[in-house]
Write an enzyme that holds these catalytic residues in place. Structure first.
Site: not given
Length: 134
Positions: A43-45, A56, A87, A90
């Site tokens: 994940n890349i916030e 994903e 989610c 995804c």
């Protein structure tokens, strides 16, 4: 045959590279494509939360950008204690590229859960719904 432990190992390595300064919730994913290649993602916030990308989708987009279009399995891990499921966005992206296969999850207690596609997505919206054909 799918090597669950190897796919989880790749997902865990990807999780360590997550950029999650806002939630501190790291996620890693590894997708096994029909070619046998494995692609990983984290994940890349972003300070603008809508610009955040899930692990994903990061893995899937990497695979597709390399010409791969058929997912056979996906492993998902997180820094949380419980199993972390994809989610809604995804799930929609996965449905585009996974026609059959399985999901492999590992929680914070090193327990593994394997869920076949048909149980994870019983009512997916796919190109069949748009085109009326398979």
């Amino acid at each position: 045959m799918i090597n669950h432990k190897e796919l989880l190992k790749h997902a865990n390595e990807a999780m360590e590279r997550a950029y999650a300064p806002y939630s501190n919730f790291k996620v890693g994913a590894a997708v096994l494509m029909s070619s046998g290649k494995i692609y990983t993602g984290c994940n890349i916030e972003n300070a603008s939360y809508g610009a955040t990308n899930c692990a994903e989708r990061t893995a899937i987009f990497k695979a597709v950008s390399e010409g791969e279009k058929e997912i056979k399995a996906i492993a998902i891990v997180s820094s949380g204690k419980e199993f972390t499921y994809p989610c809604g966005i995804c799930r929609q992206v996965i449905a585009e590229f996974m026609k059959e296969g399985e999901f492999i999850f590992e929680n914070g207690q090193d327990e593994i859960q394997i869920v076949p596609l048909e149980k994870m997505f019983p009512y997916s919206f796919t190109k069949v719904d748009l085109l009326g054909e398979e």
